[in-house]
Design an enzyme around this catalytic site. Structure first.
Site, PDB file in Angstrom:
ATOM      1  N   GLY A 198       0.721  -1.241  -0.008  1.00  0.00           N
ATOM      2  CA  GLY A 198      -0.068   0.056   0.013  1.00  0.00           C
ATOM      3  C   GLY A 198       0.822   1.284  -0.057  1.00  0.00           C
ATOM      4  O   GLY A 198       2.097   1.269  -0.372  1.00  0.00           O
ATOM      5  N   VAL A 202       0.607   4.781   5.367  1.00  0.00           N
ATOM      6  CA  VAL A 202       0.158   3.578   6.224  1.00  0.00           C
ATOM      7  C   VAL A 202       1.482   2.750   6.374  1.00  0.00           C
ATOM      8  O   VAL A 202       1.329   2.011   7.649  1.00  0.00           O
ATOM      9  CB  VAL A 202      -0.892   2.989   5.374  1.00  0.00           C
ATOM     10  CG1 VAL A 202      -1.499   1.827   6.297  1.00  0.00           C
ATOM     11  CG2 VAL A 202      -2.157   3.781   5.346  1.00  0.00           C
ATOM     12  N   GLY A 203       2.337   2.675   5.545  1.00  0.00           N
ATOM     13  CA  GLY A 203       3.318   1.771   5.494  1.00  0.00           C
ATOM     14  C   GLY A 203       4.161   2.160   6.891  1.00  0.00           C
ATOM     15  O   GLY A 203       4.657   1.377   7.793  1.00  0.00           O
ATOM     16  N   GLU A 220       5.678  -3.177   0.893  1.00  0.00           N
ATOM     17  CA  GLU A 220       5.608  -3.074  -0.752  1.00  0.00           C
ATOM     18  C   GLU A 220       4.907  -1.747  -1.049  1.00  0.00           C
ATOM     19  O   GLU A 220       3.893  -1.752  -0.947  1.00  0.00           O
ATOM     20  CB  GLU A 220       4.842  -4.314  -1.184  1.00  0.00           C
ATOM     21  CG  GLU A 220       5.732  -5.691  -1.065  1.00  0.00           C
ATOM     22  CD  GLU A 220       6.604  -5.837  -2.153  1.00  0.00           C
ATOM     23  OE1 GLU A 220       6.855  -5.061  -2.908  1.00  0.00           O
ATOM     24  OE2 GLU A 220       7.650  -6.759  -1.543  1.00  0.00           O
ATOM     25  N   CYS A 254       1.161  -0.095  -9.400  1.00  0.00           N
ATOM     26  CA  CYS A 254       2.396   0.546  -8.545  1.00  0.00           C
ATOM     27  C   CYS A 254       3.690   0.825  -9.363  1.00  0.00           C
ATOM     28  O   CYS A 254       4.590   1.450  -9.077  1.00  0.00           O
ATOM     29  CB  CYS A 254       2.714  -0.365  -7.461  1.00  0.00           C
ATOM     30  SG  CYS A 254       2.985  -1.891  -7.681  1.00  0.00           S
TER      31      CYS A 254
HETATM   32  P1  NAD Z   1      -5.277   0.820   0.396  1.00  0.00           P
HETATM   33  O1  NAD Z   1      -6.017   2.092   0.819  1.00  0.00           O
HETATM   34  O2  NAD Z   1      -6.003  -0.510  -0.189  1.00  0.00           O
HETATM   35  O3  NAD Z   1      -4.493   0.575   1.781  1.00  0.00           O
HETATM   36  C1  NAD Z   1      -3.647  -0.565   1.823  1.00  0.00           C
HETATM   37  C2  NAD Z   1      -4.282  -1.243   2.948  1.00  0.00           C
HETATM   38  O4  NAD Z   1      -3.846  -0.726   4.355  1.00  0.00           O
HETATM   39  C3  NAD Z   1      -5.515  -1.748   3.046  1.00  0.00           C
HETATM   40  O5  NAD Z   1      -5.760  -2.997   3.447  1.00  0.00           O
HETATM   41  C4  NAD Z   1      -6.201  -0.621   4.205  1.00  0.00           C
HETATM   42  O6  NAD Z   1      -7.049  -1.355   4.781  1.00  0.00           O
HETATM   43  C5  NAD Z   1      -5.071  -0.490   5.158  1.00  0.00           C
HETATM   44  N1  NAD Z   1      -5.122   0.698   5.826  1.00  0.00           N
HETATM   45  C6  NAD Z   1      -5.440   1.915   5.150  1.00  0.00           C
HETATM   46  N2  NAD Z   1      -5.435   3.033   6.178  1.00  0.00           N
HETATM   47  C7  NAD Z   1      -4.998   2.254   7.020  1.00  0.00           C
HETATM   48  C8  NAD Z   1      -4.617   2.976   8.579  1.00  0.00           C
HETATM   49  N3  NAD Z   1      -4.534   4.139   8.879  1.00  0.00           N
HETATM   50  N4  NAD Z   1      -3.944   2.175   9.555  1.00  0.00           N
HETATM   51  C9  NAD Z   1      -3.840   0.807   9.053  1.00  0.00           C
HETATM   52  N5  NAD Z   1      -4.404   0.106   7.843  1.00  0.00           N
HETATM   53  C10 NAD Z   1      -4.677   0.876   7.144  1.00  0.00           C
HETATM   54  O7  NAD Z   1      -3.939   1.186  -0.726  1.00  0.00           O
HETATM   55  P2  NAD Z   1      -3.404   2.358  -0.815  1.00  0.00           P
HETATM   56  O8  NAD Z   1      -2.439   2.736   0.331  1.00  0.00           O
HETATM   57  O9  NAD Z   1      -4.155   3.411  -1.394  1.00  0.00           O
HETATM   58  O10 NAD Z   1      -2.516   1.981  -1.958  1.00  0.00           O
HETATM   59  C11 NAD Z   1      -1.817   2.719  -2.976  1.00  0.00           C
HETATM   60  C12 NAD Z   1      -0.530   2.973  -2.714  1.00  0.00           C
HETATM   61  O11 NAD Z   1       0.116   1.597  -2.681  1.00  0.00           O
HETATM   62  C13 NAD Z   1       0.267   3.370  -3.972  1.00  0.00           C
HETATM   63  O12 NAD Z   1       1.530   4.184  -3.385  1.00  0.00           O
HETATM   64  C14 NAD Z   1       0.930   2.248  -4.683  1.00  0.00           C
HETATM   65  O13 NAD Z   1       2.176   2.639  -5.432  1.00  0.00           O
HETATM   66  C15 NAD Z   1       1.211   1.276  -3.688  1.00  0.00           C
HETATM   67  N6  NAD Z   1       1.124  -0.119  -4.062  1.00  0.00           N
HETATM   68  C16 NAD Z   1       2.354  -0.959  -3.946  1.00  0.00           C
HETATM   69  C17 NAD Z   1       2.319  -2.096  -4.450  1.00  0.00           C
HETATM   70  C18 NAD Z   1       3.675  -2.906  -4.536  1.00  0.00           C
HETATM   71  O14 NAD Z   1       3.595  -4.021  -4.827  1.00  0.00           O
HETATM   72  N7  NAD Z   1       4.744  -2.232  -3.955  1.00  0.00           N
HETATM   73  C19 NAD Z   1       1.232  -2.490  -5.149  1.00  0.00           C
HETATM   74  C20 NAD Z   1       0.162  -1.936  -5.158  1.00  0.00           C
HETATM   75  C21 NAD Z   1       0.143  -0.667  -4.565  1.00  0.00           C
END
Ligand code: NAD
Length: 466
Positions: A198, A202-203, A220, A254
């Site tokens: 994600g 959040v990471g 990731e 991503c």
């Molecule tokens: P998302 O909104 O689906 O969030 C990812 C996960 O985090 C979800 O399961 C969500 O429930 C959880 N989450 C959200 N907010 C949270 C919080 N405050 N506390 C705990 N958990 C929480 O996805 P996103 O963040 O919008 O994803 C988009 C990003 O992810 C982009 O930056 C994209 O580049 C990156 N991404 C990376 C990869 C990779 O393989 N490296 C793949 C896909 C997406």
């Protein structure tokens, strides 16, 4: 095998789930190769028997057509399972290493043992693949796992929650649906590994929560992946491959090229070629084309539309607000502080950035956070070497986009701000394993020089043996 129709658990049970999976892990059943293989077989069966439902969930969440669903999710997972099953015995066998003279007679090897109970948190853009690919690695390595699909891909999340308990061993595998609150509850538990896909913000939340228990994490993440187009390239094929990689899943990938770096003198020719290919691939009206996806929700749609407010659109830009669809859009951006050049776009807008000399692209990239992917189109070997030697990125593809994903021998993961750790193929198996170092000594011969009382001559021999 345990086939169960137990529904996915509720948030208040996060601790109970963790406990019950932990108990299952300590029975030792997930360590058996037979269990791992059988579970991978069940996952394959889950995919094979529910292809239609899976495709329709992906279409409902992201407007994905069948070809994109197969390429980026379904087929990817099928190949991953096949590759894992074909190599599992070898990956889990003791890995012999040499033993120094001082430890002879003896043997040294690495034993891959499962970590225990792991938490896998998926993202919405490839909602099936990004959750199940790490899951394949986790069960191949003999772990118990909790899967947390992204709540933003609602249809896929509920389908996963319905199917996993039907096919998988629910003593060892559970699905928890939900968003921030549920994930926070899960993160408060003690896991043996957390695998998160994600965004960066959040990471950080995940890593902070993991630090409380000293839990290792794989992050990731994303970022801005540059695409350098050199003057010496096959421009037609270059344009075709950029369009394919950028507008798959309406740019919500991503590793999609986030922006192009090109010399001023080549810019117009490249734009002309991109326009030609875009017309050919998506037609005159992409918004009505069923092969072209939609934006996941209104929030992301508006975020993307806002980017276009003061950008120079050279192609596309039309939208359908009811369907959250935005055309493949090419923009020229000169101002470096424009959000399109500062934030990860994660949508169907591709800015073209010009540099005076293509070699300057290297400095441009190095002034920014390390990207997840880097693309380079060139026929010049020396320029290729220069870019590879002087830049850093999670993965690089020379003369194509996204294609490194088709090779399970290439670990996938970011570097710096684009993430930490990696997976796919053996790398995934290793991520979910602890490589335990083992040395076995023999009683047959015991070199006395390391024992007290110490003498000068003993030290001299030790130095020779080391
Ligand atoms: P998302 O909104 O689906 O969030 C990812 C996960 O985090 C979800 O399961 C969500 O429930 C959880 N989450 C959200 N907010 C949270 C919080 N405050 N506390 C705990 N958990 C929480 O996805 P996103 O963040 O919008 O994803 C988009 C990003 O992810 C982009 O930056 C994209 O580049 C990156 N991404 C990376 C990869 C990779 O393989 N490296 C793949 C896909 C997406």
């Amino acid at each position: 095998m345990t086939v169960s129709s137990v529904p996915s658990f509720q948030i208040s049970k996060a601790g109970d789930i963790q406990q019950s999976l932990r108990s299952c892990f300590f029975t030792g059943k997930t360590r058996a190769l037979s269990w791992r293989k059988q579970q991978l077989g069940q996952l394959k069966k889950l995919l094979d028997e529910n292809e239609k439902e899976i495709f329709s969930a992906l279409a409902s969440d992201l407007g994905k057509c069948q070809t994109e669903s197969w390429l980026g999710e379904f087929g990817f997972l099928q190949n991953d399972i096949k590759h894992t099953l074909a190599h599992l015995k070898k990956w889990s066998a003791p890995r012999k290493v040499s033993t120094p003279l001082i430890a002879q007679p003896g043997k040294s090897y690495l034993h891959a043992e499962p970590l225990g109970t792991v938490l896998i948190i998926g993202a919405w853009n490839y909602p099936l693949q990004l959750l199940l690919a790490p899951f394949i690695a986790a069960i191949a390595a003999g772990n118990c796992a909790v899967l947390k699909p992204s709540e933003l891909a609602e249809a896929t999340s509920s389908l996963i929650a319905k199917l996993i308990p039907k096919y998988m061993d629910t003593d060892a595998v559970q699905v928890v649906e939900g968003g921030k609150d549920e994930t926070t509850e899960l993160l408060a538990q003690q896991w043996d590994h957390i695998f998160y896909t994600g965004g960066e913000q959040v990471g950080k939340v995940v890593m902070r929560a993991a630090a409380e228990h000293l839990t290792p994490v794989t992050l990731e993440l994303g970022g801005k992946s540059p695409c350098i187009v050199d003057g010496e390239t096959d421009l037609r094929t270059t344009a075709k491959r950029i369009v394919w990689g950028k507008w798959m899943n309406a740019g919500q990938t991503c590793i999609a090229p986030d922006y192009i770096l090109v010399e001023q003198s080549l810019k117009d020719a490249l734009i002309a070629e991109l326009k030609k290919v875009l017309k050919k691939q998506y037609g005159d009206n992409p918004l009505d084309n069923n092969d072209y996806g939609k934006i996941i929700n209104q929030r992301h749609f508006l975020r993307l539309v806002n980017y276009l407010n003061d950008a120079k659109i050279v192609y596309g830009g039309n939208k359908n607000e009811q369907q959250n669809k935005l055309e493949p859009t090419l923009v020229e951006v000169a101002d470096d502080t424009h959000p399109l050049l500062q934030e990860e776009i994660f949508g169907p807008i591709l800015p073209i950035v010009t540099v005076e000399k293509i070699e300057n692209a290297i400095g441009y990239i190095n002034q920014r956070p390390k990207p997840l992917a880097l693309y380079l189109f060139t026929k010049r070997k020396e320029f290729e070497h220069q870019v590879l030697a002087q830049t850093s990125a999670g993965s690089v593809c020379v003369n194509d986009t996204l294609m490194f994903m088709t090779n399970p021998e290439l670990p996938f993961g970011g570097v710096g701000n684009s993430g930490m750790g990696n997976y796919h193929g053996k790398a995934g198996f290793d991520t979910f394993s602890h490589l335990k170092s083992i040395m076995k000594r023999s009683f047959k011969f015991d070199v006395p020089v390391r024992y007290a009382p110490f003498k000068k001559w003993k030290l001299a021999v030790l130095k020779k043996l080391a």
